[in-house]
Design a protein around this motif. Structure first.
Motif, PDB file in Angstrom:
ATOM      1  N   THR A  10       0.822  -1.213   0.000  1.00  0.00           N
ATOM      2  CA  THR A  10       0.000   0.000   0.000  1.00  0.00           C
ATOM      3  C   THR A  10       0.853   1.259   0.000  1.00  0.00           C
ATOM      4  OG1 THR A  10      -1.778  -1.112   1.210  1.00  0.00           O
ATOM      5  CG2 THR A  10      -1.771   1.291   1.254  1.00  0.00           C
ATOM      6  N   VAL A  41       1.570   1.324   6.479  1.00  0.00           N
ATOM      7  CA  VAL A  41       1.612   1.355   5.017  1.00  0.00           C
ATOM      8  C   VAL A  41       3.043   1.140   4.535  1.00  0.00           C
ATOM      9  CG1 VAL A  41      -0.360   2.926   4.967  1.00  0.00           C
ATOM     10  CG2 VAL A  41       1.963   3.842   4.742  1.00  0.00           C
ATOM     11  N   ASP A 194      -9.541   2.516  -5.207  1.00  0.00           N
ATOM     12  CA  ASP A 194      -9.709   1.891  -3.898  1.00  0.00           C
ATOM     13  C   ASP A 194     -10.847   0.884  -3.869  1.00  0.00           C
ATOM     14  OD1 ASP A 194      -7.602   3.233  -2.702  1.00  0.00           O
ATOM     15  OD2 ASP A 194      -8.855   4.862  -1.943  1.00  0.00           O
ATOM     16  N   SER A 210      -3.297   4.451  -2.789  1.00  0.00           N
ATOM     17  CA  SER A 210      -4.630   4.631  -2.219  1.00  0.00           C
ATOM     18  C   SER A 210      -4.878   6.033  -1.698  1.00  0.00           C
ATOM     19  CB  SER A 210      -4.810   3.625  -1.075  1.00  0.00           C
ATOM     20  OG  SER A 210      -5.962   3.908  -0.317  1.00  0.00           O
ATOM     21  N   ALA A 213      -6.308   5.118   2.284  1.00  0.00           N
ATOM     22  CA  ALA A 213      -5.295   4.807   3.295  1.00  0.00           C
ATOM     23  C   ALA A 213      -4.774   6.042   4.013  1.00  0.00           C
ATOM     24  CB  ALA A 213      -4.147   4.030   2.668  1.00  0.00           C
ATOM     25  N   SER A 221      -4.228  -1.186   4.608  1.00  0.00           N
ATOM     26  CA  SER A 221      -2.991  -1.915   4.305  1.00  0.00           C
ATOM     27  C   SER A 221      -3.070  -3.364   4.758  1.00  0.00           C
ATOM     28  CB  SER A 221      -1.787  -1.209   4.932  1.00  0.00           C
ATOM     29  OG  SER A 221      -1.894  -1.110   6.328  1.00  0.00           O
ATOM     30  N   VAL A 224      -4.897  -5.058   1.945  1.00  0.00           N
ATOM     31  CA  VAL A 224      -4.028  -5.269   0.788  1.00  0.00           C
ATOM     32  C   VAL A 224      -3.063  -6.422   1.039  1.00  0.00           C
ATOM     33  CG1 VAL A 224      -2.214  -4.232  -0.633  1.00  0.00           C
ATOM     34  CG2 VAL A 224      -4.246  -2.898  -0.025  1.00  0.00           C
TER      35      VAL A 224
END
Length: 293
Positions: A10, A41, A194, A210, A213, A221, A224
């Motif tokens: 992310t 992230v 997203d 993103s 995020a 995250s 993801v």
């Protein structure tokens, strides 16, 4: 090491906080950087379109880049946005902006001019030759007015050195699958949508750049990472809790939506630069109700 390895996961297209007088709020930017990194992230993207770059001067961009590098302090990679529709000016920017500490450059396809696919190819070829860092193509036809076709992106990936990946935000799953089917091994393909990210991870994407995020860094995250591990039971559980937020984030425009969320969370003040304005009051009330849930 390719961008597929370095930037897997992310990335956050971070907003640019402003004060009431329209100045850049560096204190809020520092708080937001720390909040995002603390919550897991993989990297930060500064000066993307979510950062309201069309309203930011060259001098301010230099200050933001240097400040971001300083406050990130090598904890995560930083990608810098350098995009526009004046190819020769962008070449100058690539030679004059402080990019030494950047991992890559994110460059949106030329907007408004609506060049042909050959024009887009030659634009990116020139940027790649000038750039001190790998270029990540950014396809967002909803903003630019022209799709970067999969065939053109793949031609750039295969034929032009220093093209390292693409942020794909065309809202077109077939185009995503075409990119993933025929890309070279080094070429990163990241989602820029997203709301489609989970399904695109199932197709083989390497992560997401993103907006959501900014305000949900831990949950997004984690979603993801679960998708990258093909644990879609966990990914779906997390994604389902954010579906309403995805709508609210983009219902009027970006970044008005995400700035409203961040303001209600106490991370920034809810100021934008014209022509962008804050969310309408009925939509802001929906944001408040969502966060209370």
């Amino acid at each position: 090491m390719s961008l597929r390895q370095t930037l897997r996961g992310t990335g956050v297209a971070i907003v640019t906080p402003f004060t009431k007088t329209g100045k850049i709020d560096f204190s809020a930017l520092e708080s937001l950087i720390n909040f995002i990194i603390k919550n897991g992230v993989e990297y930060i993207v500064t000066l993307g379109t979510t950062g309201e770059t069309p309203t930011i001067s060259k001098e301010e961009k230099i200050d933001i880049i240097n400040f971001t590098f300083e406050k990130v302090d090598s904890r995560v990679p930083v990608v810098v946005g350098v995009g526009g529709n004046n190819t020769h000016e962008l070449v100058k920017d690539l030679n004059t902006l402080p990019l030494d500490k950047a991992t890559a450059i994110l460059s949106a396809s030329p907007y408004y001019s609506k060049p042909s696919q050959e024009g887009i190819f030659l634009h990116y070829e020139m940027l790649a030759k000038a750039s001190p860092k790998p270029i990540i193509l950014y396809n967002v036809p909803g903003r630019t007015g022209r799709n970067l076709d999969a065939a053109t992106a793949l031609r750039l990936a295969h034929e032009v050195p220093n093209i390292g990946g693409i942020k794909e935000a065309a809202n077109n799953m077939v185009q995503c699958m075409q990119l993933l089917k025929d890309r070279p091994d080094h070429f990163m393909v990241a989602s820029g949508d997203d709301d489609l990210a989970m399904t695109q991870l199932a197709c083989g994407m390497d992560g997401v750049i993103s907006v959501a995020a900014n305000c949900f860094p831990r949950k997004f995250s984690d979603m993801v990472r679960a998708g990258l591990d093909f644990d879609f039971t966990k990914a779906k559980e997390l994604n389902d809790t954010m579906l309403e937020a995805y709508y609210l984030l983009f219902a009027e425009n970006n970044p008005a939506g995400v700035k409203s969320f961040l303001a209600e969370m106490g991370l920034i003040e809810n100021y934008l630069r014209l022509p962008m304005v804050p969310l309408s009051e009925p939509l802001r009330e929906k944001v408040v109700r969502y966060l209370r849930k």
